[in-house]
Design a protein around this motif. Structure first.
Motif, PDB file in Angstrom:
ATOM      1  N   ARG A   1      44.293  -8.954  38.892  1.00  0.00           N
ATOM      2  CA  ARG A   1      45.711  -8.553  38.446  1.00  0.00           C
ATOM      3  C   ARG A   1      46.069  -7.293  39.064  1.00  0.00           C
ATOM      4  O   ARG A   1      45.317  -6.354  39.015  1.00  0.00           O
ATOM      5  N   LEU A   2      46.986  -7.287  40.018  1.00  0.00           N
ATOM      6  CA  LEU A   2      47.483  -6.037  40.655  1.00  0.00           C
ATOM      7  C   LEU A   2      48.796  -5.621  39.673  1.00  0.00           C
ATOM      8  O   LEU A   2      49.901  -6.531  39.870  1.00  0.00           O
TER       9      LEU A   2
ATOM     10  N   ASP B   1      36.117  -2.765  35.403  1.00  0.00           N
ATOM     11  CA  ASP B   1      37.130  -3.585  34.982  1.00  0.00           C
ATOM     12  C   ASP B   1      38.465  -3.063  35.628  1.00  0.00           C
ATOM     13  O   ASP B   1      39.238  -4.224  35.816  1.00  0.00           O
ATOM     14  N   VAL B   2      38.675  -2.002  35.712  1.00  0.00           N
ATOM     15  CA  VAL B   2      40.000  -1.544  36.201  1.00  0.00           C
ATOM     16  C   VAL B   2      39.575  -0.397  37.230  1.00  0.00           C
ATOM     17  O   VAL B   2      38.859   0.445  37.158  1.00  0.00           O
ATOM     18  N   ALA B   3      40.446  -0.649  38.405  1.00  0.00           N
ATOM     19  CA  ALA B   3      40.284   0.370  39.556  1.00  0.00           C
ATOM     20  C   ALA B   3      41.794   1.090  39.495  1.00  0.00           C
ATOM     21  O   ALA B   3      42.572   0.459  39.871  1.00  0.00           O
TER      22      ALA B   3
ATOM     23  N   TRP C   1      44.508   3.688  26.113  1.00  0.00           N
ATOM     24  CA  TRP C   1      44.663   2.945  25.047  1.00  0.00           C
ATOM     25  C   TRP C   1      45.469   1.712  25.194  1.00  0.00           C
ATOM     26  O   TRP C   1      45.533   0.508  24.426  1.00  0.00           O
ATOM     27  N   GLU C   2      46.224   1.784  26.362  1.00  0.00           N
ATOM     28  CA  GLU C   2      47.091   0.335  26.500  1.00  0.00           C
ATOM     29  C   GLU C   2      46.355  -0.689  27.182  1.00  0.00           C
ATOM     30  O   GLU C   2      46.633  -1.477  27.310  1.00  0.00           O
ATOM     31  N   LEU C   3      44.888  -0.310  27.941  1.00  0.00           N
ATOM     32  CA  LEU C   3      44.489  -1.400  28.412  1.00  0.00           C
ATOM     33  C   LEU C   3      43.370  -2.120  27.239  1.00  0.00           C
ATOM     34  O   LEU C   3      42.831  -1.555  26.459  1.00  0.00           O
ATOM     35  N   ASP C   4      43.649  -3.253  27.370  1.00  0.00           N
ATOM     36  CA  ASP C   4      42.828  -4.147  26.493  1.00  0.00           C
ATOM     37  C   ASP C   4      42.477  -5.685  27.079  1.00  0.00           C
ATOM     38  O   ASP C   4      43.164  -5.843  28.237  1.00  0.00           O
TER      39      ASP C   4
ATOM     40  N   THR D   1      40.677  -6.926  36.447  1.00  0.00           N
ATOM     41  CA  THR D   1      40.299  -8.236  36.293  1.00  0.00           C
ATOM     42  C   THR D   1      41.387  -8.891  35.704  1.00  0.00           C
ATOM     43  O   THR D   1      42.036  -8.600  35.011  1.00  0.00           O
ATOM     44  N   ASP D   2      41.048 -10.248  35.772  1.00  0.00           N
ATOM     45  CA  ASP D   2      42.239 -11.204  35.241  1.00  0.00           C
ATOM     46  C   ASP D   2      42.299 -11.324  33.712  1.00  0.00           C
ATOM     47  O   ASP D   2      43.448 -11.704  33.175  1.00  0.00           O
ATOM     48  N   ASP D   3      41.264 -10.718  33.197  1.00  0.00           N
ATOM     49  CA  ASP D   3      41.540 -10.749  31.618  1.00  0.00           C
ATOM     50  C   ASP D   3      41.445  -9.327  31.012  1.00  0.00           C
ATOM     51  O   ASP D   3      41.324  -9.363  29.792  1.00  0.00           O
ATOM     52  N   VAL D   4      42.286  -8.466  31.667  1.00  0.00           N
ATOM     53  CA  VAL D   4      42.395  -7.256  31.336  1.00  0.00           C
ATOM     54  C   VAL D   4      44.094  -6.992  31.382  1.00  0.00           C
ATOM     55  O   VAL D   4      44.749  -7.277  32.314  1.00  0.00           O
ATOM     56  N   THR D   5      44.917  -6.609  30.311  1.00  0.00           N
ATOM     57  CA  THR D   5      46.105  -6.188  30.522  1.00  0.00           C
ATOM     58  C   THR D   5      46.443  -4.731  29.916  1.00  0.00           C
ATOM     59  O   THR D   5      45.649  -3.994  29.750  1.00  0.00           O
TER      60      THR D   5
END
Length: 518
Positions: free
Chosen positions: A269-270, A247-249, A513-516, A494-498
């Motif tokens: 999302r970059l 989900d995140v690189a 823990w900041e990823l959601d 991905t576009d649904d991860v902040t």
């Protein structure tokens, strides 16, 4: 601490959304349904024991599964309490540092954490003194005393940076009943008190983290599991990204991929953060080595073309660096540009002649992990050999072998990336160029050591800037290493991860823990 120099962290977020779906911040948060968030990285874990590793991959894990007495807020420049209720220098001068623990912290065994565990953690780290561990961070520490919930550090010399060091992975607090006093713990378990617990681990493959409901600290307890997936190289990470395997690189994508990311892709999302990661060409200065004479090292420094290296190898995704302290960190200068303002083969030839060495000077250039470590080594070797003054053999070593060889002083020259331990110029000087530094290249300079010691006596870090300017000038003349470039932090999700903008910065903390999910 009374005052500190503020680190300017500039955050640029490029949000890639489908047409008509702008304003994603207003969308309701999706339920994760127990789904595990996956994060891919090329950083390797050297050891699960914080006494045995001083590398980005290991410390990224420690940030999440252990607590230190102190930590850093995102973009912060002053340590804040983590396992401690409070910490401060006491008495006259800055040679005694005291912390009081929170009263209800418990290890996974159920045993309450006490000051004795903190003392034990620091004492064992220094006693083990692993060659690739972080014991060198605490060179000013003399004695640790413990009583109840109070731990007192007695320093051998004034060190205003000591709280910063306590806040790093080297300050991880371990359970004295679970970790041996004089050896690294083996196996695949971690008994920490951080926001995550390690559920499963497979070396070189993955680490599965689950929320630690007993965590008592300054950050939110995550509501979902996170899995760190480890890849041998950037090609593996990129393949996993393209095949929806992560989900995140986070670290490290290749320059080709980074330079080709499209702002029109609706599924990505970059996040780009001006970071403080540097890469240096470290030169072994020991007697008998081909680069022992400083004039030979100066000759190398005067023919390195950083701008060409950055453009040809990194496609402009990193910036040329001309001093050991990077931009964005207080006290940064351009000492190497001032000393070697242009590529000058004639000057290099004269230096080698004065040194009385035969040409071409032959040496081995070792490299290991890195998104472009091989083409980087080849480009530097090409630049040097084009002068007809040097003959360079490039050689790849796997990460474990590479660490063992350079820590034993067996390599002539080697490229090493450096992530800051904390947001202060001390982390780029004391750990890189002092006597007995973690670069293990045999370099020693009384002048530089004295400047480092002088800089550590001021809690007001603005008062250190003159010392750091002088220090950088001295390093550029002695050339124990050659700064090459400074990297931005790229996080692709991905576009649904902040939360990618908070994942990593110059504080040295890796905040899973900041990823959601949005």
């Amino acid at each position: 601490m009374k005052r500190t120099v503020r680190l300017r962290v500039i955050v640029t977020i490029v949000v890639l959304v489908a047409a008509g779906l702008g304003g994603w911040q207003l969308l309701p948060k999706k339920s994760d349904g127990g789904k595990t968030l996956t994060v891919g990285t090329t950083d390797a874990v050297t050891s699960l024991d914080p006494a045995g590793a001083y590398d980005a991959g290991s410390w990224a894990l420690y940030s999440n599964v252990f607590q230190s007495l102190l930590t850093f807020d995102p973009g912060g420049t002053t340590p804040v309490p983590d396992a401690a209720q409070s910490c401060r220098f006491i008495g006259t001068g800055i040679k005694t540092y005291q912390c009081k623990l929170k009263p209800d912290l418990t290890f996974p065994s159920g045993r309450a954490m006490a000051a004795q565990d903190v003392k034990y953690s620091f004492d064992r780290l220094r006693k083990i003194n692993d060659p690739v561990g972080p014991a060198s961070l605490f060179d000013t520490l003399g004695e640790v005393q413990a009583s109840g919930l109070t731990v007192t550090f007695k320093l051998k010399s004034p060190d205003a940076t000591f709280p910063f060091k306590v806040a790093t992975g080297a300050g991880s607090i371990v359970d004295r009943d679970s970790y041996p006093a004089d050896a690294l713990r083996t196996g695949d378990r971690i008994d920490g008190t951080g926001p995550y617990s390690l559920k499963a681990y497979k070396s070189g493959s993955k680490a599965t983290l689950v929320p630690n409901e007993k965590y008592d600290g300054p950050v939110k307890v995550p509501q979902h599991a996170t899995e760190l997936r480890y890849f041998k190289d950037s090609e593996g990470l990129e393949a996993a990204w393209k095949n929806h395997g992560v989900d995140v690189a986070a670290r490290s994508l290749s320059p080709d991929m980074l330079s080709g990311l499209s702002t029109t892709d609706p599924n990505e999302r970059l996040t780009v953060v001006d970071g403080a990661e540097t890469r240096n060409l470290v030169l072994n200065v020991r007697e008998g080595k081909p680069l022992h004479d400083e004039r030979v090292r100066q000759a190398i420094a005067t023919v390195i073309d950083r701008d060409k290296l950055v453009e040809s190898t990194y496609k402009g995704t990193v910036d040329s660096l001309f001093s050991v302290v990077p931009r964005g960190i207080a006290g940064h200068t351009t000492a190497y540009f001032d000393e070697y303002p242009k590529r000058d083969v004639d000057r290099a030839r004269k230096l080698l002649s004065e040194a009385g060495v035969s040409t071409p000077v032959k040496f081995e250039f070792a490299y290991s992990r890195g998104a472009a470590s091989k083409p980087e080594a080849e480009e530097i070797a090409r630049q040097l050999e084009a002068t007809k003054l040097f003959e360079v053999k490039t050689k790849y070593y796997d990460w474990e072998t590479f660490q063992k060889k350079y820590s034993a002083g067996k390599l002539d020259a080697y490229a090493v990336g450096w992530l800051p331990d904390f947001p202060d110029p001390d982390t780029f000087t004391a750990q890189l160029v002092r006597t007995g530094s973690s670069m293990h290249n045999g370099f020693s300079s009384k002048r530089i050591d004295d400047l480092i010691v002088a800089s550590q006596q001021y809690e007001d870090r603005e008062r250190t800037l003159r010392d750091f300017r002088k220090l950088q000038e001295a390093v550029a003349v002695d050339v124990p290493l050659i700064p090459l470039w400074q990297r931005k932090e790229y996080v692709l999700s991905t576009d649904d991860v902040t939360g990618g903008q908070y994942l990593s910065d110059a504080t040295g903390v890796f905040r899973l823990w900041e990823l959601d999910w949005i």
